[in-house]
Design a protein around this motif. Sequence first.
Motif, PDB file in Angstrom:
ATOM      1  N   ARG A  65       0.811  -1.223   0.000  1.00  0.00           N
ATOM      2  CA  ARG A  65       0.000   0.000   0.000  1.00  0.00           C
ATOM      3  C   ARG A  65       0.841   1.268   0.000  1.00  0.00           C
ATOM      4  N   GLN A  66       2.173   1.102   0.033  1.00  0.00           N
ATOM      5  CA  GLN A  66       3.091   2.246   0.071  1.00  0.00           C
ATOM      6  C   GLN A  66       2.752   3.188   1.232  1.00  0.00           C
ATOM      7  N   LEU A  67       2.734   2.588   2.426  1.00  0.00           N
ATOM      8  CA  LEU A  67       2.474   3.318   3.654  1.00  0.00           C
ATOM      9  C   LEU A  67       3.610   3.077   4.639  1.00  0.00           C
TER      10      LEU A  67
ATOM     11  N   THR B   7       0.281   6.109  14.102  1.00  0.00           N
ATOM     12  CA  THR B   7       0.226   7.042  12.984  1.00  0.00           C
ATOM     13  C   THR B   7       0.456   6.306  11.672  1.00  0.00           C
ATOM     14  N   VAL B   8      -0.166   6.810  10.614  1.00  0.00           N
ATOM     15  CA  VAL B   8      -0.025   6.235   9.279  1.00  0.00           C
ATOM     16  C   VAL B   8       0.410   7.343   8.333  1.00  0.00           C
ATOM     17  N   TYR B   9       1.415   7.040   7.518  1.00  0.00           N
ATOM     18  CA  TYR B   9       1.941   7.999   6.555  1.00  0.00           C
ATOM     19  C   TYR B   9       1.901   7.374   5.162  1.00  0.00           C
ATOM     20  N   GLN B  10       1.565   8.171   4.176  1.00  0.00           N
ATOM     21  CA  GLN B  10       1.596   7.703   2.791  1.00  0.00           C
ATOM     22  C   GLN B  10       2.929   8.069   2.164  1.00  0.00           C
ATOM     23  N   ILE B  11       3.536   7.102   1.464  1.00  0.00           N
ATOM     24  CA  ILE B  11       4.802   7.346   0.790  1.00  0.00           C
ATOM     25  C   ILE B  11       4.536   8.064  -0.532  1.00  0.00           C
ATOM     26  N   GLN B  12       5.170   9.207  -0.701  1.00  0.00           N
ATOM     27  CA  GLN B  12       5.015   9.994  -1.916  1.00  0.00           C
ATOM     28  C   GLN B  12       5.955   9.470  -3.011  1.00  0.00           C
ATOM     29  N   ALA B  13       5.824   9.998  -4.211  1.00  0.00           N
ATOM     30  CA  ALA B  13       6.585   9.504  -5.360  1.00  0.00           C
ATOM     31  C   ALA B  13       8.090   9.569  -5.129  1.00  0.00           C
ATOM     32  N   ASP B  14       8.543  10.590  -4.385  1.00  0.00           N
ATOM     33  CA  ASP B  14       9.987  10.745  -4.143  1.00  0.00           C
ATOM     34  C   ASP B  14      10.457  10.050  -2.876  1.00  0.00           C
ATOM     35  N   GLY B  15       9.552   9.321  -2.213  1.00  0.00           N
ATOM     36  CA  GLY B  15       9.897   8.619  -0.982  1.00  0.00           C
ATOM     37  C   GLY B  15       9.591   9.381   0.278  1.00  0.00           C
ATOM     38  N   SER B  16       9.223  10.642   0.164  1.00  0.00           N
ATOM     39  CA  SER B  16       8.865  11.435   1.341  1.00  0.00           C
ATOM     40  C   SER B  16       7.508  10.979   1.876  1.00  0.00           C
ATOM     41  N   LEU B  17       7.107  11.530   3.019  1.00  0.00           N
ATOM     42  CA  LEU B  17       5.915  11.068   3.721  1.00  0.00           C
ATOM     43  C   LEU B  17       4.868  12.163   3.879  1.00  0.00           C
TER      44      LEU B  17
ATOM     45  N   TYR C  19      -6.078  -3.958  13.077  1.00  0.00           N
ATOM     46  CA  TYR C  19      -6.763  -2.947  12.273  1.00  0.00           C
ATOM     47  C   TYR C  19      -6.825  -3.381  10.812  1.00  0.00           C
ATOM     48  N   ASP C  20      -7.934  -3.081  10.167  1.00  0.00           N
ATOM     49  CA  ASP C  20      -7.969  -3.080   8.716  1.00  0.00           C
ATOM     50  C   ASP C  20      -7.395  -1.757   8.238  1.00  0.00           C
ATOM     51  N   VAL C  21      -6.724  -1.782   7.081  1.00  0.00           N
ATOM     52  CA  VAL C  21      -6.092  -0.583   6.536  1.00  0.00           C
ATOM     53  C   VAL C  21      -6.602  -0.360   5.120  1.00  0.00           C
ATOM     54  N   SER C  22      -7.116   0.820   4.855  1.00  0.00           N
ATOM     55  CA  SER C  22      -7.552   1.140   3.497  1.00  0.00           C
ATOM     56  C   SER C  22      -6.348   1.493   2.638  1.00  0.00           C
ATOM     57  N   ASP C  23      -6.536   1.503   1.334  1.00  0.00           N
ATOM     58  CA  ASP C  23      -5.448   1.865   0.426  1.00  0.00           C
ATOM     59  C   ASP C  23      -4.996   3.305   0.646  1.00  0.00           C
ATOM     60  N   GLU C  24      -5.870   4.116   1.211  1.00  0.00           N
ATOM     61  CA  GLU C  24      -5.538   5.513   1.490  1.00  0.00           C
ATOM     62  C   GLU C  24      -4.875   5.694   2.845  1.00  0.00           C
ATOM     63  N   GLY C  25      -4.710   4.591   3.602  1.00  0.00           N
ATOM     64  CA  GLY C  25      -4.026   4.677   4.884  1.00  0.00           C
ATOM     65  C   GLY C  25      -4.915   5.038   6.054  1.00  0.00           C
ATOM     66  N   LYS C  26      -6.188   4.661   6.002  1.00  0.00           N
ATOM     67  CA  LYS C  26      -7.107   4.892   7.110  1.00  0.00           C
ATOM     68  C   LYS C  26      -7.301   3.592   7.886  1.00  0.00           C
ATOM     69  N   LEU C  27      -7.299   3.707   9.218  1.00  0.00           N
ATOM     70  CA  LEU C  27      -7.377   2.532  10.092  1.00  0.00           C
ATOM     71  C   LEU C  27      -8.794   2.315  10.610  1.00  0.00           C
ATOM     72  N   THR C  28      -9.198   1.037  10.650  1.00  0.00           N
ATOM     73  CA  THR C  28     -10.462   0.635  11.265  1.00  0.00           C
ATOM     74  C   THR C  28     -10.184  -0.542  12.174  1.00  0.00           C
ATOM     75  N   VAL C  29     -10.471  -0.402  13.476  1.00  0.00           N
ATOM     76  CA  VAL C  29     -10.170  -1.477  14.409  1.00  0.00           C
ATOM     77  C   VAL C  29     -11.067  -2.677  14.130  1.00  0.00           C
ATOM     78  N   VAL C  30     -10.462  -3.878  14.155  1.00  0.00           N
ATOM     79  CA  VAL C  30     -11.186  -5.121  13.901  1.00  0.00           C
ATOM     80  C   VAL C  30     -11.397  -5.879  15.204  1.00  0.00           C
ATOM     81  N   THR C  31     -10.307  -6.127  15.934  1.00  0.00           N
ATOM     82  CA  THR C  31     -10.390  -6.851  17.193  1.00  0.00           C
ATOM     83  C   THR C  31      -9.338  -6.312  18.160  1.00  0.00           C
ATOM     84  N   ARG C  32      -9.498  -6.691  19.428  1.00  0.00           N
ATOM     85  CA  ARG C  32      -8.497  -6.347  20.454  1.00  0.00           C
ATOM     86  C   ARG C  32      -8.287  -7.568  21.341  1.00  0.00           C
TER      87      ARG C  32
END
Length: 338
Positions: free
Chosen positions: A92-94, A106-116, A163-176
Motif C-alpha cells: 500500500r506504500q504506507l 500514525t499512518v503515513y503515505q509514501i510519496q513519489a519521491d519517498g517522502s511522507l 486494524y484493517d487498513v484502506s489503500d488511502e491509509g485509514k485505520l479501522t479497528v477489527v479486534t483487540r
Amino acid sequence: MKESFLLGTYTKRASQGIYTVELEDGVLSDVQLVTTVSGPTYVTQSKKGVTYAVTANDGNGGVAAYGTDWSLLNVVGEEGASPCYVAVDEPRQLVYGANYHKGAVTVYQIQADGSLALTDRVVHEEPVGPHKNQDHAHAHYADLTPDQRLVVCDLGTDSVYTYDVSDEGKLTVVTRYQAEPGTGPRHLAFHPNGQTAYLFGELDSTVTSLAYDQATGTFTKQQKLSTLPTTYTDFNGGAAIRVTKDGRFVYASNRGHNSIAVYQVADDNRLSLVEIVSSNGDFPRDFNFNQAEDFLICAHQESDNLVLFSRDADTGKLTVVQDDIVAPECVCVAQIKA
C-alpha cells in the motif's frame, strides 16, 4: 558475501545519529555514521532503499525519510515525543509509527519521491494495566500481519489491536486481544505459517504463543513462558523478539538480565526453552539476523557494543564470535534491503 545493517541509536551521550555496520566472512566491522540526526531510535528501509527513522528535535517528534544518498527528503512531526517504532507497508506504500509516550498509532503515505504525508492517527483510550509503568496507553509496535492487516502492541493497555487498513491509509479497528494484567505487550513476531504469533511482554518478561485467525483478525492465547531463569529476581525488561525464517526457533532479548532466550518451536507451534545465553553487554535493546540466519547481531544500549553470535541452524544455540564492536547507544539493528 558482504551484508550491511542500519543501526538506530539514542543520542543522549556519544551517538550522533544513524550508523551502518558491515558483516563479511563472519566478521563485523566498519561502523560508520551515515547521517547526523537526533534520537533515531528505530529505523527501517523500503525496497527502494529509502530509510525511515523516528526522530526528535526541539520538542517535536516524528518520522524522517532519507534518500539512498542520505539526503533528507522530509520530516513529518508534531509537538511532543517521537514514535518508538516504524514499519513499511510495501503493497500500500504506507509507513506506520507507534508512539509510546502518546499511546498513538500514525499512518503515513509514501510519496513519489519517498517522502511522507500523514494520513491517519489513532489514540488508544482503553483502561490500563496494574503495573507502575502502565500509567496510560503506550503503543510500542505497529506492523503488518501476514494477511496485510495492521497489528499494534500497547504496553499500557495490555492489548494487541488488529486494524484493517484502506489503500488511502485509514485505520479501522477489527479486534483487540486482552493480555493478562501487567504483561505489557511490547513486540510481536509471526511464525512463517501465518497462523501463530509470539508476543513479548516487556513488564513480566514472558513470551506468549498466540493463534491468529486470518478470517477474523483475532488472537487466542495458547501458551505463556518466562524468558528468565527461575532464580533471577532483579529488574528485567523484555525487548526484541524474532522468529527464524524456517519457523523452527524463536529468540527474545532481556534487558537487565542481559541475555537472549532461545526457544524451539514444536509441530503445534508451542515453545520449549533451548537456552538462555549472556548477551555479553549491558541492556540488549535489539538484535537481528543476517540473510542466511547463521549469524545474530545484538545491540547494547548502555555498554555501547555490538555482539556477533554464530547460530547453529540445527539446535538454535548461539556462540559469541565478537563482542567488542563499538556502536554508541545502539538500540535498533535493521537489515539494509537495497
